[in-house]
Design a protein around this motif. Structure first.
Motif, mmCIF file in Angstrom:
data_model
loop_
_atom_site.group_PDB
_atom_site.id
_atom_site.type_symbol
_atom_site.label_atom_id
_atom_site.label_comp_id
_atom_site.label_asym_id
_atom_site.label_seq_id
_atom_site.Cartn_x
_atom_site.Cartn_y
_atom_site.Cartn_z
ATOM 1 N N MET A 1 -15.231 -10.450 -4.322
ATOM 2 C CA MET A 1 -15.043 -11.273 -3.131
ATOM 3 C C MET A 1 -14.529 -12.661 -3.497
ATOM 4 S SD MET A 1 -17.930 -10.640 -0.220
ATOM 5 C CE MET A 1 -17.046 -11.817 0.772
ATOM 6 N N LEU A 2 -15.091 -13.245 -4.539
ATOM 7 C CA LEU A 2 -14.642 -14.572 -4.976
ATOM 8 C C LEU A 2 -13.198 -14.535 -5.451
ATOM 9 C CD1 LEU A 2 -17.824 -15.800 -6.916
ATOM 10 C CD2 LEU A 2 -16.996 -16.594 -4.692
ATOM 11 N N GLY A 3 -12.818 -13.406 -6.051
ATOM 12 C CA GLY A 3 -11.445 -13.256 -6.524
ATOM 13 C C GLY A 3 -10.494 -12.773 -5.449
ATOM 14 N N LYS A 4 -11.034 -12.519 -4.230
ATOM 15 C CA LYS A 4 -10.215 -12.069 -3.090
ATOM 16 C C LYS A 4 -9.401 -10.817 -3.445
ATOM 17 C CE LYS A 4 -9.855 -16.749 -1.208
ATOM 18 N NZ LYS A 4 -8.961 -17.849 -0.794
ATOM 19 N N ARG A 5 -10.104 -9.799 -3.978
ATOM 20 C CA ARG A 5 -9.429 -8.592 -4.450
ATOM 21 C C ARG A 5 -9.663 -7.412 -3.498
ATOM 22 N NH1 ARG A 5 -9.782 -8.665 -11.031
ATOM 23 N NH2 ARG A 5 -9.472 -10.882 -11.311
ATOM 24 N N LYS A 6 -9.038 -7.441 -2.362
ATOM 25 C CA LYS A 6 -9.084 -6.343 -1.396
ATOM 26 C C LYS A 6 -10.520 -5.912 -1.067
ATOM 27 C CE LYS A 6 -4.614 -4.322 -2.703
ATOM 28 N NZ LYS A 6 -3.929 -3.095 -3.127
ATOM 29 N N VAL A 7 -11.327 -6.867 -0.661
ATOM 30 C CA VAL A 7 -12.705 -6.544 -0.315
ATOM 31 C C VAL A 7 -13.150 -7.401 0.866
ATOM 32 C CG1 VAL A 7 -13.568 -8.176 -2.035
ATOM 33 C CG2 VAL A 7 -15.063 -6.376 -1.196
ATOM 34 N N ARG A 8 -13.906 -6.765 1.768
ATOM 35 C CA ARG A 8 -14.408 -7.469 2.952
ATOM 36 C C ARG A 8 -15.926 -7.368 2.990
ATOM 37 N NH1 ARG A 8 -10.155 -4.395 4.971
ATOM 38 N NH2 ARG A 8 -11.666 -2.855 5.723
ATOM 39 N N LEU A 9 -16.582 -8.401 3.506
ATOM 40 C CA LEU A 9 -18.037 -8.427 3.600
ATOM 41 C C LEU A 9 -18.552 -7.319 4.509
ATOM 42 C CD1 LEU A 9 -20.473 -10.065 2.597
ATOM 43 C CD2 LEU A 9 -20.321 -11.426 4.695
ATOM 44 N N PHE B 1 -21.880 -3.053 5.457
ATOM 45 C CA PHE B 1 -22.573 -2.518 6.629
ATOM 46 C C PHE B 1 -21.977 -1.188 7.091
ATOM 47 C CE2 PHE B 1 -22.592 -7.172 6.652
ATOM 48 C CZ PHE B 1 -23.953 -7.408 6.559
ATOM 49 N N ARG B 2 -21.250 -0.524 6.206
ATOM 50 C CA ARG B 2 -20.656 0.769 6.551
ATOM 51 C C ARG B 2 -21.600 1.911 6.172
ATOM 52 N NH1 ARG B 2 -15.829 0.411 9.481
ATOM 53 N NH2 ARG B 2 -15.928 2.666 9.114
ATOM 54 N N LYS B 3 -21.805 2.823 7.122
ATOM 55 C CA LYS B 3 -22.697 3.961 6.855
ATOM 56 C C LYS B 3 -22.139 4.863 5.761
ATOM 57 C CE LYS B 3 -20.705 7.017 10.367
ATOM 58 N NZ LYS B 3 -20.974 7.828 11.580
ATOM 59 N N GLN C 1 -9.840 7.689 0.939
ATOM 60 C CA GLN C 1 -8.614 7.842 1.725
ATOM 61 C C GLN C 1 -8.681 7.031 3.018
ATOM 62 O OE1 GLN C 1 -8.285 12.074 2.243
ATOM 63 N NE2 GLN C 1 -7.537 12.430 0.151
ATOM 64 N N ARG C 2 -9.883 6.941 3.596
ATOM 65 C CA ARG C 2 -10.069 6.196 4.836
ATOM 66 C C ARG C 2 -9.982 4.694 4.610
ATOM 67 N NH1 ARG C 2 -15.455 7.898 7.527
ATOM 68 N NH2 ARG C 2 -14.560 9.926 6.949
ATOM 69 N N PHE C 3 -10.373 4.245 3.399
ATOM 70 C CA PHE C 3 -10.344 2.819 3.060
ATOM 71 C C PHE C 3 -9.254 2.547 2.020
ATOM 72 C CE2 PHE C 3 -14.570 3.573 4.689
ATOM 73 C CZ PHE C 3 -14.882 2.411 5.394
ATOM 74 N N GLU C 4 -8.041 2.949 2.349
ATOM 75 C CA GLU C 4 -6.932 2.816 1.398
ATOM 76 C C GLU C 4 -6.646 1.358 1.037
ATOM 77 O OE1 GLU C 4 -3.568 4.798 2.984
ATOM 78 O OE2 GLU C 4 -4.328 6.818 2.526
ATOM 79 N N ASP C 5 -6.947 0.435 1.955
ATOM 80 C CA ASP C 5 -6.651 -0.977 1.712
ATOM 81 C C ASP C 5 -7.784 -1.689 0.964
ATOM 82 O OD1 ASP C 5 -8.403 -0.674 3.817
ATOM 83 O OD2 ASP C 5 -7.714 -2.478 4.867
ATOM 84 N N THR C 6 -8.815 -0.935 0.557
ATOM 85 C CA THR C 6 -9.962 -1.525 -0.150
ATOM 86 C C THR C 6 -9.977 -1.033 -1.594
ATOM 87 O OG1 THR C 6 -11.244 -1.535 1.909
ATOM 88 C CG2 THR C 6 -12.465 -1.808 -0.149
ATOM 89 N N LEU D 1 -15.680 -0.317 -3.453
ATOM 90 C CA LEU D 1 -16.396 0.803 -2.846
ATOM 91 C C LEU D 1 -17.518 1.278 -3.765
ATOM 92 C CD1 LEU D 1 -13.378 2.879 -1.458
ATOM 93 C CD2 LEU D 1 -14.869 1.346 -0.180
ATOM 94 N N ASN D 2 -17.215 1.374 -5.044
ATOM 95 C CA ASN D 2 -18.221 1.800 -6.006
ATOM 96 C C ASN D 2 -19.360 0.785 -6.104
ATOM 97 O OD1 ASN D 2 -19.177 3.478 -8.338
ATOM 98 N ND2 ASN D 2 -18.737 1.593 -9.451
#
Length: 304
Positions: A50-58, A62-64, A173-178, A183-184
């Motif tokens: 997140m600090l490096g702004k590398r394709k990640v959102r807060l 909160f995703r199931k 596949q659903r989170f291609e922009d992340t 995700l891991n």
């Protein structure tokens, strides 16, 4: 660079089984140490990205989908693995973990209703015989109920891992922009949290046991090297090559774990266990024969 990172990743994953065993033998509560490992590793990775702004959102927290993957790929498999390593050698635990691709194949074929090829069935049968041979020494020699239960627990945990792995492919596949690393990281956070909850309900955590030198070193190694470095290299290899090549570490790491356990920790290694381990790995290779041929063909094309 790809080959160097691949060998490094295989070595890292191969050593984690022994390091888990060392931490448990030092007195660290299995579930608690597993929960701390994944919660901290996932949190550090996520907020670093997140600090490096590398394709990640807060909002990813909160995703199931992340909860479900964490339940299978981290909580399910490592709760059983850490518990079982109280009664199993690290080498046996590593080889018992090797049939995961076989389980993934069987679950996928069931979901897609596609028939398995003769090679696939041969791989499953050979792998199953390998598991039986691996279990025989514990039944005929030690006659330990906890040993047998530990083996069964690891195999049950692999079901959760396999289901999580199949589901994670759809999620990626659903989170291609992340970033897959993000995700891991989140699924490790969820899995680590669930492990800690289970620990609080079932374990008597003593601070003195966590402060033992071997327990601290084991936790640090597994958190930094095993979870953060190992998985980061894995996803880097996926990006640089393809999803098949990095997963072939499963053919190598069990052998590394068996050898390390025997040489560095005086773990017993019976002839039947060796044969069983080889058969399990050979079965996995048979199941993945087509993918390996495709990979070899791509390598040859690149060299030309």
């Amino acid at each position: 660079m790809v080959l160097v990172n691949y060998l490094l990743m295989s070595l890292i994953f191969g050593t984690t089984y022994l390091v888990i065993k060392i931490g448990i033998d030092a007195g660290a509560p299995p579930l608690f140490s597993a929960g701390i490992r994944f919660l901290l590793a996932g949190s550090i990775l996520f907020f670093w990205m997140m600090l490096g702004k590398r394709k990640v959102r807060l909002s990813l927290l909160f995703r199931k989908e992340m909860f479900l993957i964490g339940a299978g790929m981290t909580f399910g498999v490592f709760a059983t693995l850490y518990w079982a390593e109280q009664y199993l050698s690290s080498g046996v635990a590593a080889v018992l973990s090797a049939p995961a691709p076989l389980m993934i194949l069987l679950i996928q074929s069931r979901i897609s209703r596609q028939k398995l090829s003769i090679t696939d069935w041969s791989g499953c049968i050979v792998g199953s015989v390998g598991v039986i041979l691996l279990l025989l020494p514990g039944i005929t020699i030690s006659i330990s109920t906890l040993w047998i239960l530990g083996c069964i627990a690891i195999l049950i945990g692999l079901v959760g891992y396999s289901a999580g792995a199949i589901y994670s492919r759809r999620v990626i596949q659903r989170f291609e922009d992340t970033s897959p690393i993000a995700l891991n990281a989140v699924q490790m956070m969820y899995g680590g949290g669930m492990l800690l909850i289970l620990s609080l309900l079932t374990e008597d955590v003593q601070l003195t046991s966590l402060l033992a030198p071997n327990a601290i070193l084991s936790l640090l190694y597994l958190m930094v090297v095993g979870s953060m470095m190992g998985h980061t290299i894995f996803y880097w290899l996926v990006a640089k090559t393809n999803p098949v090549f990095p997963t072939t570490w499963l053919y190598i790491s069990p052998l590394i774990a068996l050898i390390l356990g025997m040489m560095l920790y005086d773990e017993p290694l019976s002839f039947l266990s060796v044969i069983g381990g080889i058969l399990i790995i050979f079965g996995i290779i048979l199941v993945n024969m087509n993918s390996l041929r495709q990979l070899a063909g791509k390598k040859t094309t690149l060299q030309q």
